[in-house]
Write an enzyme that holds these catalytic residues in place. Structure first.
Site, mmCIF file in Angstrom:
data_model
loop_
_atom_site.group_PDB
_atom_site.id
_atom_site.type_symbol
_atom_site.label_atom_id
_atom_site.label_comp_id
_atom_site.label_asym_id
_atom_site.label_seq_id
_atom_site.Cartn_x
_atom_site.Cartn_y
_atom_site.Cartn_z
ATOM 1 N N HIS A 73 0.828 -1.228 0.000
ATOM 2 C CA HIS A 73 0.000 0.000 0.000
ATOM 3 C C HIS A 73 0.850 1.260 0.000
ATOM 4 O O HIS A 73 0.374 2.324 -0.373
ATOM 5 C CB HIS A 73 -1.038 -0.021 1.129
ATOM 6 C CG HIS A 73 -0.547 0.436 2.468
ATOM 7 N ND1 HIS A 73 -0.204 -0.421 3.481
ATOM 8 C CD2 HIS A 73 -0.357 1.674 2.968
ATOM 9 C CE1 HIS A 73 0.165 0.279 4.543
ATOM 10 N NE2 HIS A 73 0.093 1.551 4.263
ATOM 11 N N ASP A 118 -0.292 -7.480 1.707
ATOM 12 C CA ASP A 118 0.249 -6.109 1.691
ATOM 13 C C ASP A 118 1.781 -6.163 1.834
ATOM 14 O O ASP A 118 2.327 -5.881 2.895
ATOM 15 C CB ASP A 118 -0.398 -5.312 2.838
ATOM 16 C CG ASP A 118 -0.107 -3.833 2.759
ATOM 17 O OD1 ASP A 118 0.415 -3.375 1.719
ATOM 18 O OD2 ASP A 118 -0.405 -3.127 3.748
ATOM 19 N N GLN A 211 0.224 6.067 11.626
ATOM 20 C CA GLN A 211 0.419 6.549 10.262
ATOM 21 C C GLN A 211 1.869 6.957 10.012
ATOM 22 O O GLN A 211 2.450 7.691 10.811
ATOM 23 C CB GLN A 211 -0.518 7.725 9.992
ATOM 24 C CG GLN A 211 -1.857 7.307 9.401
ATOM 25 C CD GLN A 211 -2.610 6.315 10.238
ATOM 26 O OE1 GLN A 211 -2.695 6.487 11.432
ATOM 27 N NE2 GLN A 211 -3.142 5.283 9.612
ATOM 28 N N GLY A 212 2.430 6.487 8.916
ATOM 29 C CA GLY A 212 3.825 6.790 8.584
ATOM 30 C C GLY A 212 4.770 5.668 8.997
ATOM 31 O O GLY A 212 5.932 5.655 8.616
ATOM 32 N N ASP A 213 4.287 4.735 9.817
ATOM 33 C CA ASP A 213 5.104 3.573 10.194
ATOM 34 C C ASP A 213 4.938 2.446 9.188
ATOM 35 O O ASP A 213 5.708 1.476 9.181
ATOM 36 C CB ASP A 213 4.711 3.060 11.586
ATOM 37 C CG ASP A 213 5.107 4.023 12.684
ATOM 38 O OD1 ASP A 213 6.227 4.570 12.608
ATOM 39 O OD2 ASP A 213 4.304 4.253 13.617
ATOM 40 N N SER A 214 3.920 2.553 8.345
ATOM 41 C CA SER A 214 3.620 1.494 7.385
ATOM 42 C C SER A 214 4.829 1.030 6.608
ATOM 43 O O SER A 214 5.708 1.833 6.279
ATOM 44 C CB SER A 214 2.588 1.985 6.372
ATOM 45 O OG SER A 214 1.325 1.792 6.885
HETATM 46 N N1 ARG Z 1 -1.556 2.490 7.120
HETATM 47 C C1 ARG Z 1 -0.640 3.216 7.968
HETATM 48 C C2 ARG Z 1 0.511 3.801 7.156
HETATM 49 O O1 ARG Z 1 0.473 3.786 5.946
HETATM 50 C C3 ARG Z 1 -0.159 2.384 9.119
HETATM 51 C C4 ARG Z 1 -1.231 2.079 10.067
HETATM 52 C C5 ARG Z 1 -0.811 1.227 11.185
HETATM 53 N N2 ARG Z 1 -1.828 1.376 12.161
HETATM 54 C C6 ARG Z 1 -1.830 0.786 13.344
HETATM 55 N N3 ARG Z 1 -2.795 1.088 14.152
HETATM 56 N N4 ARG Z 1 -0.893 -0.065 13.686
HETATM 57 O O2 ARG Z 1 1.403 4.419 7.689
#
Ligand code: ARG
Length: 263
Positions: A73, A118, A211-214
């Site tokens: 993603h 993913d 967000q941003g850790d993905s």
């Molecule tokens: N989708 C998010 C990203 O692109 C990461 C989300 C992780 N969320 C969580 N609750 N662990 O950075």
């Protein structure tokens, strides 16, 4: 309906994180990632930052001198030429190696509406030299058991939506929740958590990726067990962080890393 709402939250949150530049909050010594603390790259030498136009947008893990493992993603709207990878630095803005990308591939079975498969691999333009700040991480061969201790790291936000990307790498200790337990009535995801996923949380919430850790690493017993993928907001009691299962996706990673190297 609920599922759609979650998907919108996940995608909206991730997109937004890419647009937010760091804001300095001198009196905020509390959690970054969520509930974590700043760390050094020597402790996480496999952690990399994926960047577009100098802005961090996702994490990744070093697999070999020229291959990065990340989330599919993360790479939906970017071309190899637009991405740079920073390795060997806890500060995503400076230091270490800053390398161009030659090619990338994400899983052909990645489904953005349900977040299955993913995973993606990136080939660097030039291989990096290993040091105490740059080291690969081994892929897990079996899924970790519920309760196994794990650590997740990244430059992501310290709060859902209102947080900001962190300048210095953050880490937080969490516990594994197996796919079966994560989709059980103990939590609220139900059948949204599927094969090829693994979860992690702490009892009562408060610690998580955000967000941003993905695309970044979830490591347990020295092996990469998960790739930061999604969650319903961040660090909530009833909603563990959800990761792509590296054990389930390992053969895809190995095969596609080898293929990128043949091109
Ligand atoms: N989708 C998010 C990203 O692109 C990461 C989300 C992780 N969320 C969580 N609750 N662990 O950075």
């Amino acid at each position: 309906m609920f599922r759609q709402a979650v998907v919108i939250f996940v995608l909206f949150g991730c997109t937004l994180a890419g647009l937010i530049e760091p804001r300095y909050k001198p009196d905020d010594f509390g959690g970054r990632i969520v509930g974590g603390e700043p760390t050094t790259i020597e402790k996480f030498p496999y952690q990399v930052s994926l960047q577009k136009g100098g802005s961090h947008f996702c994490g990744g893990s070093l697999y070999s001198p020229n291959i990065i493992v990340t989330a599919a993603h993360c790479l939906q709207s970017v071309k190899p030429k637009e991405i740079k990878v920073r390795l060997g630095s806890a500060n995503y803005q400076s230091g270490g190696e800053y390398v161009s990308v030659r090619s990338l591939k994400y899983h052909e079975g990645y489904d953005s509406s349900i977040m299955t498969n993913d995973v993606a691999v990136i080939r660097l333009d030039t291989p990096v030299r290993y040091s105490n700040r740059i080291q690969p991480i081994k892929l897990a061969t079996t899924n970790p058991r519920t309760g196994a201790p794990a650590v997740v790291s990244g430059w992501g936000t310290e709060k859902f939506l209102v947080g900001s990307i962190q300048k210095i790498l953050q880490q937080v200790q969490v516990d594994i929740v197996s796919m079966a337990d994560c989709s059980s009535t103990k939590y609220k995801y139900g059948s949204q958590v599927r094969e090829t996923m693994v979860c992690a949380n702490v009892e009562g919430g408060g610690k998580d990726a955000c967000q941003g850790d993905s695309g970044g690493p979830l490591v347990s017993e020295g092996k990469l067990v998960g790739i930061v993928s999604w969650g319903n907001m961040c660090a909530r009691k009833d909603y563990p962080g959800v990761y792509s299962s590296v054990a389930d996706l390992r053969s895809w990673i190995e095969k596609n890393a080898a293929e990128l190297n043949e091109q």
